[in-house]
Design a protein around this motif. Structure first.
Motif, PDB file in Angstrom:
ATOM      1  N   LEU A  23       0.832  -1.211   0.000  1.00 40.34           N
ATOM      2  CA  LEU A  23       0.000   0.000   0.000  1.00 40.34           C
ATOM      3  C   LEU A  23       0.862   1.255   0.000  1.00 40.34           C
ATOM      4  O   LEU A  23       0.527   2.253  -0.659  1.00 40.34           O
ATOM      5  CB  LEU A  23      -0.917  -0.007   1.219  1.00 40.34           C
ATOM      6  CG  LEU A  23      -1.984  -1.124   1.235  1.00 40.34           C
ATOM      7  CD1 LEU A  23      -2.710  -1.141   2.569  1.00 40.34           C
ATOM      8  CD2 LEU A  23      -2.969  -0.937   0.096  1.00 40.34           C
ATOM      9  N   LEU A  24       1.988   1.231   0.709  1.00 40.47           N
ATOM     10  CA  LEU A  24       2.909   2.377   0.675  1.00 40.47           C
ATOM     11  C   LEU A  24       3.427   2.620  -0.733  1.00 40.47           C
ATOM     12  O   LEU A  24       3.575   3.772  -1.168  1.00 40.47           O
ATOM     13  CB  LEU A  24       4.080   2.127   1.632  1.00 40.47           C
ATOM     14  CG  LEU A  24       3.909   2.549   3.091  1.00 40.47           C
ATOM     15  CD1 LEU A  24       5.175   2.218   3.872  1.00 40.47           C
ATOM     16  CD2 LEU A  24       3.597   4.030   3.199  1.00 40.47           C
ATOM     17  N   LYS A  59      -7.933  -6.401   4.496  1.00 37.26           N
ATOM     18  CA  LYS A  59      -7.223  -6.525   3.211  1.00 37.26           C
ATOM     19  C   LYS A  59      -8.086  -7.242   2.183  1.00 37.26           C
ATOM     20  O   LYS A  59      -8.157  -6.854   1.008  1.00 37.26           O
ATOM     21  CB  LYS A  59      -5.921  -7.288   3.437  1.00 37.26           C
ATOM     22  CG  LYS A  59      -5.132  -7.607   2.174  1.00 37.26           C
ATOM     23  CD  LYS A  59      -3.820  -8.266   2.555  1.00 37.26           C
ATOM     24  CE  LYS A  59      -3.051  -8.737   1.320  1.00 37.26           C
ATOM     25  NZ  LYS A  59      -3.667  -9.923   0.725  1.00 37.26           N
ATOM     26  N   LYS A  60      -8.760  -8.293   2.630  1.00 38.86           N
ATOM     27  CA  LYS A  60      -9.598  -9.069   1.712  1.00 38.86           C
ATOM     28  C   LYS A  60     -10.765  -8.226   1.212  1.00 38.86           C
ATOM     29  O   LYS A  60     -11.069  -8.218   0.009  1.00 38.86           O
ATOM     30  CB  LYS A  60     -10.104 -10.317   2.428  1.00 38.86           C
ATOM     31  CG  LYS A  60     -11.029 -11.179   1.587  1.00 38.86           C
ATOM     32  CD  LYS A  60     -11.468 -12.411   2.364  1.00 38.86           C
ATOM     33  CE  LYS A  60     -12.421 -13.283   1.551  1.00 38.86           C
ATOM     34  NZ  LYS A  60     -12.827 -14.495   2.292  1.00 38.86           N
ATOM     35  N   LEU A  61     -11.419  -7.491   2.104  1.00 39.48           N
ATOM     36  CA  LEU A  61     -12.570  -6.682   1.699  1.00 39.48           C
ATOM     37  C   LEU A  61     -12.153  -5.537   0.771  1.00 39.48           C
ATOM     38  O   LEU A  61     -12.844  -5.225  -0.193  1.00 39.48           O
ATOM     39  CB  LEU A  61     -13.284  -6.129   2.939  1.00 39.48           C
ATOM     40  CG  LEU A  61     -14.060  -7.157   3.770  1.00 39.48           C
ATOM     41  CD1 LEU A  61     -14.584  -6.531   5.034  1.00 39.48           C
ATOM     42  CD2 LEU A  61     -15.201  -7.763   2.950  1.00 39.48           C
ATOM     43  N   LEU A  62     -11.021  -4.903   1.077  1.00 42.26           N
ATOM     44  CA  LEU A  62     -10.542  -3.832   0.194  1.00 42.26           C
ATOM     45  C   LEU A  62     -10.203  -4.364  -1.188  1.00 42.26           C
ATOM     46  O   LEU A  62     -10.438  -3.708  -2.195  1.00 42.26           O
ATOM     47  CB  LEU A  62      -9.319  -3.149   0.813  1.00 42.26           C
ATOM     48  CG  LEU A  62      -9.584  -2.247   2.022  1.00 42.26           C
ATOM     49  CD1 LEU A  62      -8.263  -1.752   2.600  1.00 42.26           C
ATOM     50  CD2 LEU A  62     -10.468  -1.068   1.639  1.00 42.26           C
ATOM     51  N   PHE A  80      -4.488   2.520   3.069  1.00 41.83           N
ATOM     52  CA  PHE A  80      -3.396   2.325   4.024  1.00 41.83           C
ATOM     53  C   PHE A  80      -3.859   2.652   5.434  1.00 41.83           C
ATOM     54  O   PHE A  80      -3.562   1.934   6.393  1.00 41.83           O
ATOM     55  CB  PHE A  80      -2.205   3.208   3.638  1.00 41.83           C
ATOM     56  CG  PHE A  80      -1.037   3.106   4.577  1.00 41.83           C
ATOM     57  CD1 PHE A  80      -0.080   2.123   4.408  1.00 41.83           C
ATOM     58  CD2 PHE A  80      -0.901   3.974   5.646  1.00 41.83           C
ATOM     59  CE1 PHE A  80       0.994   2.009   5.278  1.00 41.83           C
ATOM     60  CE2 PHE A  80       0.155   3.886   6.525  1.00 41.83           C
ATOM     61  CZ  PHE A  80       1.114   2.890   6.342  1.00 41.83           C
ATOM     62  N   ALA A  81      -4.594   3.757   5.574  1.00 38.19           N
ATOM     63  CA  ALA A  81      -5.031   4.177   6.908  1.00 38.19           C
ATOM     64  C   ALA A  81      -5.961   3.143   7.530  1.00 38.19           C
ATOM     65  O   ALA A  81      -5.878   2.864   8.745  1.00 38.19           O
ATOM     66  CB  ALA A  81      -5.727   5.532   6.813  1.00 38.19           C
ATOM     67  N   PHE A 121      -5.075  11.369   7.009  1.00 37.14           N
ATOM     68  CA  PHE A 121      -4.594  10.104   7.562  1.00 37.14           C
ATOM     69  C   PHE A 121      -5.000   9.975   9.031  1.00 37.14           C
ATOM     70  O   PHE A 121      -5.514   8.930   9.466  1.00 37.14           O
ATOM     71  CB  PHE A 121      -3.077  10.027   7.400  1.00 37.14           C
ATOM     72  CG  PHE A 121      -2.447   8.846   8.068  1.00 37.14           C
ATOM     73  CD1 PHE A 121      -2.742   7.554   7.638  1.00 37.14           C
ATOM     74  CD2 PHE A 121      -1.578   9.003   9.138  1.00 37.14           C
ATOM     75  CE1 PHE A 121      -2.164   6.457   8.265  1.00 37.14           C
ATOM     76  CE2 PHE A 121      -1.000   7.917   9.760  1.00 37.14           C
ATOM     77  CZ  PHE A 121      -1.295   6.640   9.323  1.00 37.14           C
ATOM     78  N   ARG A 122      -4.786  11.033   9.796  1.00 37.64           N
ATOM     79  CA  ARG A 122      -5.140  11.013  11.216  1.00 37.64           C
ATOM     80  C   ARG A 122      -6.645  10.790  11.385  1.00 37.64           C
ATOM     81  O   ARG A 122      -7.079   9.978  12.212  1.00 37.64           O
ATOM     82  CB  ARG A 122      -4.721  12.336  11.857  1.00 37.64           C
ATOM     83  CG  ARG A 122      -5.268  12.570  13.248  1.00 37.64           C
ATOM     84  CD  ARG A 122      -4.578  11.755  14.297  1.00 37.64           C
ATOM     85  NE  ARG A 122      -5.091  12.054  15.646  1.00 37.64           N
ATOM     86  CZ  ARG A 122      -4.540  11.617  16.756  1.00 37.64           C
ATOM     87  NH1 ARG A 122      -3.460  10.870  16.710  1.00 37.64           N
ATOM     88  NH2 ARG A 122      -5.049  11.935  17.929  1.00 37.64           N
ATOM     89  N   GLN A 123      -7.456  11.491  10.597  1.00 38.25           N
ATOM     90  CA  GLN A 123      -8.893  11.382  10.737  1.00 38.25           C
ATOM     91  C   GLN A 123      -9.387   9.985  10.389  1.00 38.25           C
ATOM     92  O   GLN A 123     -10.273   9.430  11.053  1.00 38.25           O
ATOM     93  CB  GLN A 123      -9.580  12.407   9.824  1.00 38.25           C
ATOM     94  CG  GLN A 123     -11.025  12.683  10.185  1.00 38.25           C
ATOM     95  CD  GLN A 123     -11.163  13.294  11.579  1.00 38.25           C
ATOM     96  OE1 GLN A 123     -10.736  14.418  11.820  1.00 38.25           O
ATOM     97  NE2 GLN A 123     -11.748  12.547  12.504  1.00 38.25           N
ATOM     98  N   LEU A 124      -8.791   9.398   9.354  1.00 35.22           N
ATOM     99  CA  LEU A 124      -9.175   8.042   8.967  1.00 35.22           C
ATOM    100  C   LEU A 124      -8.826   7.040  10.061  1.00 35.22           C
ATOM    101  O   LEU A 124      -9.619   6.138  10.370  1.00 35.22           O
ATOM    102  CB  LEU A 124      -8.480   7.657   7.654  1.00 35.22           C
ATOM    103  CG  LEU A 124      -9.058   8.285   6.378  1.00 35.22           C
ATOM    104  CD1 LEU A 124      -8.076   8.131   5.223  1.00 35.22           C
ATOM    105  CD2 LEU A 124     -10.394   7.622   6.019  1.00 35.22           C
ATOM    106  N   VAL A 125      -7.646   7.181  10.649  1.00 27.54           N
ATOM    107  CA  VAL A 125      -7.238   6.267  11.718  1.00 27.54           C
ATOM    108  C   VAL A 125      -8.171   6.413  12.916  1.00 27.54           C
ATOM    109  O   VAL A 125      -8.643   5.411  13.492  1.00 27.54           O
ATOM    110  CB  VAL A 125      -5.772   6.521  12.120  1.00 27.54           C
ATOM    111  CG1 VAL A 125      -5.406   5.720  13.363  1.00 27.54           C
ATOM    112  CG2 VAL A 125      -4.844   6.171  10.969  1.00 27.54           C
ATOM    113  N   VAL A 126      -8.468   7.648  13.294  1.00 28.10           N
ATOM    114  CA  VAL A 126      -9.329   7.877  14.453  1.00 28.10           C
ATOM    115  C   VAL A 126     -10.714   7.300  14.222  1.00 28.10           C
ATOM    116  O   VAL A 126     -11.259   6.549  15.045  1.00 28.10           O
ATOM    117  CB  VAL A 126      -9.402   9.388  14.764  1.00 28.10           C
ATOM    118  CG1 VAL A 126     -10.510   9.674  15.781  1.00 28.10           C
ATOM    119  CG2 VAL A 126      -8.065   9.884  15.289  1.00 28.10           C
TER     120      VAL A 126
END
Length: 1160
Positions: free
Chosen positions: A778-779, A878-881, A922-923, A994-999
């Motif tokens: 993903l990176l 990972k499978k669903l994505l 990735f997030a 990125f921060r918002q997605l992780v939260v």
């Protein structure tokens, strides 16, 4: 039949002993190198390859001969063409040379004859004038001399020629000559002044005139009076002065010069015109000199005009001196090419030296090169090229035809001949490009012909290769289905019926035609001494339910390929693979004495390889892969084997031995090899009784009742431990520390991986490596989406430090996350030409270090909320994505794959923008990995009740989830992970997203807080209240849908075990039960979970799991995965309703057994 196999068995038993070495006490050790060589020699396609190679060599020889013939023909034709054109050019050259040279020779001869005739006529006119004017010889002066000499020069056409009239003065007349000179010299000078415009007066000329006949002393230039017969210069044209003394040439005696005296004596003796050659070097300045070759011609003047009178007497002569260069240039034309002209004089040429006395040299040849009207003097030698001797053209210019007896002794009769030769320059003018052009055309024709031949050969060869490849492929397929001996028998039958074995049918349309299958004897045999091996992968069905199809086949192909190599090494016949079962046999189709020993060796090695492979594959295939075990059953006895005719016929085994071996596998234990008493007896007979252990309890076998079976242990095992409570045997087959030396590196499973040291990793380390690979892929897509650039993030240090801004993490939660939009100009990272871009080992090293720290932050004592569970959740995310689908207007939803052309704008629109930005994916995966970091093993309500410090910090809301985000984020923000962060985000906008997605993603895993649940439900209703088939709307609506879909994705993955195979659900459910019961026993829970666990699970399915699976199905984003999750959830609920109560009791017993063991 029995006798036949008995004899074969005896013959092969010796071979078996010769090829294998058995050590009874230490284990099954063998050396099979010789057998491996034999197997390679008897490989299925060996004969076919040999025939193909032989025919290929024959065809190559034929093609080589054809190519050689074409090459030689091309060379011969090209050479013949070249030589023919070259000969034509030479013929043209010779014809042109002959034409020009004959013309030159004819013209030169004509001009020479004309010269001599003119001189003769002039001498007659002089004699006639002397007679007409009554002038007595030698005192004769020719009137109007200059005009007549000029006319003579023009007539003979020799520019620059010198003409002089010289009377013969005998000694008696020398005295009177002086008075004659003083009397007539003024007349001569006046004529020169009037006609030639000489710029001196008569008086001046008379002062420079010597009145007497004289000779020069060449050293002192003093005058010496002549005493003998003299030949004084009387009249000359053009008039000139002697350059040294500046006196006139009048009265200079020509007899003083040897070349002139010789000519005079020869002329006087023969009374005929005579010619001589001389050469003089003329100074040009600068130390160089120019050679001048000239001829002196003396025409006699007689005392009578009758030149044929017998009594005629020579009384004078006309001297003509001419340069041959000017002579030739006077009549050559521009059409004359480069020709070498050689003049050959039969008499010596006189070399005139200006400084010394005259001397004679024996040189008779001079050469010129003729180029148009220009004649270039080459030298006093024959300068022609000898290669053109055959083309010489000769012409006699002067031949006096005088007998030598009529001339004085020592005199030479002059004979002048002309010789013409071509030059290389002349020939070069006929060398054209025709020879190369025609030769090139011939070569081109042959090259084209060869190209056509090669093209034809290529297409024929390609067709033959396709046919041969198909034949080899079919032969290999046949070899994979049929053993060598059976295959050969099938091939032998083709000659009789045109089909393999002569007994196969083309198919039939009705039952009546089925009788055709019985035509001929069946190809079947009885094998009395065989051992059958059944091997099954324990846990495969549950494992495969949570994997992609490609991952399932990767596992099976890797395992079966390894088993095939082990079978090849041990001379074990692979019968078939059915699902995840591997069936093999020994003693069939080739009888083998030690068939039971070989089968056990094979089973032991497969068990060892299974452990190695699953450990390695866990890094690439994810969690639980190393938990897969092999269960093996072995039985020895007789089987019936042969080719079962009909459609898709193959070599098959039948009989009770097959059924019993299958029962040994099905009633066995994971990671164990169960054998029957028949096989055990054979091992005992071979001296391997210490390798078997009787099973504690008898095994019930369907159709046979109870049987005493045995466990096969490895050479290093010393004991078997039984667990009386569960009647379960732990495997005593420990793995060998080193591989068999006869198993080459190319045969090892290591070849399938690039993971050195995986064997030495523990489970957590392997899970870390798997997560590294997931996040690295993903990176890479993130970096590609930026065009491959990566810059420093130091300018973002302030933004990173202010990310919280005094809020709790839950307060950072937003209902809508604005994702990156995608347009038609955007690049799909999967289809980008930069898809092979390398991020760098430094980033990968930082990512590995970060994940290792995250793994350490998980509580190992938690049976459920641990790093293994986080990896299990990550696998589902990972499978669903990966299962996000595309929109097909005609066929509905389709699954994108590597070979399909995916419209990324349509895909992004259908997935509500989730696929627009790799950072989003990735997030979500990142959040799945960290969502349970430092989980205490108790619910948030218990933490609030206990007054944990974190509970107050996070305002008693989602305590564990907020703590996980805080810990993981602090670790990520450490300086040592700066390169990793620079790959994740480059701008403040990317950092915030990125921060918002992780939260948002981590906070969604708190499914116990009812307030949060109601808010999510309301957002879902808002987002999907309209028709879900309308895939496009305004950006806020799209982002709202994406946000809520991501939350439900992580929620489904967090409890994904409830939507997977029953065994997976049961395993994780037991772990969660143990964690809750542990909390209860430690006083951190008020209620015994075992009391309401059964009903609680049913309610959990009804009110959370199944509705959640339906939402995944309703949103239409995840394709078949949403159907799969829903189906498993409903199936697991039904199974739990049936067996749940019993399982809860079993969970409780197992927990107590483990804790009591731990206490001991």
């Amino acid at each position: 039949m029995k006798d036949q196999y008995a004899s074969e068995d005896n013959s092969r038993s010796g071979q078996s002993h010769g090829n294998s070495t058995y050590v009874s006490e230490s284990g099954f050790n063998s050396s099979s190198d010789e057998f491996n060589l034999k197997r390679k020699a008897d490989s299925p396609t060996r004969n076919l390859d040999y025939v193909a190679m032989r025919e290929h060599k024959a065809v190559n020889r034929s093609k080589l001969l054809v190519a050689l013939f074409l090459f030689l023909a091309a060379c011969a034709t090209a050479a013949a063409t070249y030589l023919f054109v070259e000969q034509q050019e030479r013929n043209d050259f010779e014809d042109q040379f002959r034409s020009q040279s004959h013309e030159i020779a004819a013209v030169t001869k004509q001009k020479t004859d004309q010269l001599f005739n003119a001189l003769n006529s002039f001498s007659i006119s002089v004699a006639s004038e002397a007679k007409a004017t009554d002038q007595a010889w030698p005192f004769v002066t020719i009137s109007d001399w200059s005009r007549k000499a000029l006319a003579l020069g023009e007539l003979i056409g020799v520019p620059g020629a010198t003409i002089a009239f010289c009377p013969v003065v005998k000694p008696a007349d020398i005295g009177q000559w002086t008075s004659h000179t003083m009397e007539d010299a003024p007349k001569i000078y006046q004529d020169a002044i009037d006609t030639e415009g000489f710029n001196m007066t008569i008086a001046e000329l008379m002062t420079k005139t010597t009145p007497l006949i004289f000779q020069y002393d060449m050293e002192t230039y003093s005058l010496i009076p002549s005493q003998d017969t003299a030949l004084p210069v009387w009249q000359s044209y053009p008039f000139a002065m002697e350059p040294t003394t500046q006196r006139t040439y009048t009265n200079i005696d020509m007899m003083a010069f040897k070349q002139f005296s010789d000519i005079f004596f020869l002329t006087n003796a023969t009374l005929n015109t005579t010619i001589g050659f001389s050469e003089m070097l003329i100074e040009k300045g600068g130390g160089s000199s120019l050679p001048i070759v000239s001829s002196q011609i003396m025409q006699p003047i007689f005392d009578t005009t009758d030149t044929r009178a017998e009594d005629r007497e020579m009384v004078g002569g006309v001297w003509l001196t001419m340069e041959w260069t000017k002579y030739f240039e006077s009549f050559f034309t521009d059409e004359t090419d480069s020709i070498t002209l050689v003049l050959v004089n039969s008499c010596p040429t006189y070399n005139l030296n200006n400084e010394e006395t005259f001397r004679e040299e024996e040189v008779t040849v001079v050469s010129y090169e003729i180029n148009g009207q220009e004649a270039t003097y080459l030298g006093e030698y024959d300068a022609h090229d000898p290669q053109y001797d055959a083309l010489e053209v000769t012409s006699i210019l002067v031949d006096l035809d005088i007998e030598s007896s009529s001339i004085p002794s020592g005199q030479c009769i002059p004979k002048l001949s002309l010789h013409l030769y071509p030059t290389e320059q002349f020939e070069e003018t006929f060398h054209t490009a025709k020879r190369f052009l025609y030769t090139g055309v011939i070569i081109a024709i042959f090259v084209f012909t060869s190209f056509v031949f090669l093209l034809y050969d290529y297409f024929v060869g390609r067709r033959q290769r396709k046919v041969m490849d198909r034949i080899i492929m079919q032969d290999q397929l046949v070899a994979n289905v049929f053993p060598t001996a059976i295959r050969n028998r099938l091939y032998d039958g083709m000659g009789k019926s045109g089909r393999p074995g002569g007994n196969f049918v083309d198919g039939f349309d009705n039952d009546c035609e089925a009788d055709k299958v019985t035509n001929g004897a069946p190809m079947a045999d009885l094998f009395p001494n065989t051992t059958i091996i059944f091997a099954d992968i324990s846990g495969f069905t549950a494992w495969s339910s949570a994997r992609e199809p490609q991952q399932v086949f990767t596992l099976l192909e890797t395992i079966y390929a390894t088993f095939d190599r082990v079978a090849y090494r041990h001379n074990v016949f692979k019968v078939e693979t059915v699902g995840d079962s591997y069936v093999a046999a020994t003693g069939v189709p080739e009888p083998m004495k030690e068939h039971a020993v070989t089968a056990c060796k094979f089973a032991r090695d497969c068990l060892k390889k299974m452990k190695e492979i699953t450990l390695k594959l866990e890094v690439s295939l994810g969690p639980d892969t190393s938990d897969l075990k092999l269960r093996v059953g072995i039985h020895s006895g007789q089987v019936t084997a042969g080719v079962l005719r009909g459609e898709r016929s193959r070599f098959q085994l039948f009989g009770d031995t097959m059924n019993t071996a299958a029962r040994m596998e099905s009633t066995g234990r994971a990671n164990c090899i169960q054998i029957t008493a028949a096989t055990a007896d054979l091992l005992k007979e071979g001296g391997f009784e210490n390798m078997i252990i009787p099973r504690a309890e008898k095994t019930f076998v369907k159709g046979k009742g109870e049987m005493q079976t045995y466990w096969l242990r490895s050479t290093n095992s010393k004991r078997v431990r039984a667990m009386d409570t569960a009647h379960r045997i732990e495997s005593t087959i420990s793995e060998e520390e080193t591989a068999d030396s006869s198993f080459s590196a190319s045969d090892r499973a290591d070849d399938l991986f690039d993971m050195n040291g995986v064997d030495s990793m523990n489970k957590t380390q392997r899970l870390v490596e798997w997560n590294v690979e997931v996040l690295m892929s993903l990176l890479q897509q993130i970096v590609i989406s930026r065009g491959g650039s990566r810059k420093s993030i130091k300018p973002l240090e302030v933004a990173e430090s202010n990310i919280r801004s005094g809020q709790t993490i839950l307060e950072e939660f937003v209902p809508i996350i604005h994702l990156k939009r995608l347009d038609n100009d955007s690049v799909d990272p999967r289809q980008s030409p930069m898809s092979e871009i390398a991020i760098g080992d430094d980033v990968k090293s930082e990512l590995r270090s970060f994940l290792a720290n995250i793994a350490q932050m998980y509580t190992d004592s938690n049976p459920f909320h641990n790093f293994e569970h986080a990896s299990h959740v990550t696998s589902s995310v990972k499978k669903l994505l990966k299962r996000i689908v595309n929109v097909d207007p005609e066929n509905g939803l389709t699954q994108p794959n590597a070979s399909s052309e995916v419209n990324m704008v349509d895909l992004a629109g259908h997935s509500y923008g989730i696929t627009s930005d790799p950072l989003t994916q990735f997030a979500v995966v990142f959040a799945a990995i960290i969502h349970d970091v430092d989980h205490p093993g108790v619910p948030n309500t218990q933490l609030v009740k206990e007054g944990a410090p974190n509970a107050e910090l996070y305002k008693n809301k989602s305590v564990a989830e907020q703590n996980s985000v805080d810990i993981a984020w602090k670790i990520l923000m450490e300086k040592e992970y700066e390169l990793l962060r620079s790959c994740i985000y480059q701008t403040e906008g990317e950092l915030c997203r990125f921060r918002q997605l992780v939260v948002n993603t981590v906070m969604a895993t708190d499914i116990v807080d009812m307030e949060l649940q109601e808010l999510r439900k309301a957002r879902w209703e808002t987002a999907f209240s309209s028709d879900v088939s309308n895939l496009r709307s305004d950006d806020d609506s799209e982002d709202r849908k994406a946000t809520i879909v991501i939350e439900h994705l992580i929620q489904a993955s967090d409890v994904v075990h409830t939507m997977q195979h029953w065994h997976i659900y049961k395993s994780w459910n037991e772990k969660f039960f143990c964690e809750c019961y542990k909390a209860y026993k430690s006083g951190r829970a008020d209620v015994d979970p075992s009391i309401n666990w059964y009903k609680g699970e049913i309610g959990f399915f009804d009110f959370y799991v199944i509705p959640l699976a339906k939402k995944l199905d309703d949103c239409g984003v995840f394709g078949v995965s949403s159907h799969e999750y829903l189906n498993y959830a409903m199936a697991n609920r039904d199974e739990w309703v049936r067996d749940g109560e019993e399982l809860v009791n079993q969970f409780l017993e197992n927990y107590k057994a483990k804790t009591s063991e731990g206490g001991k």
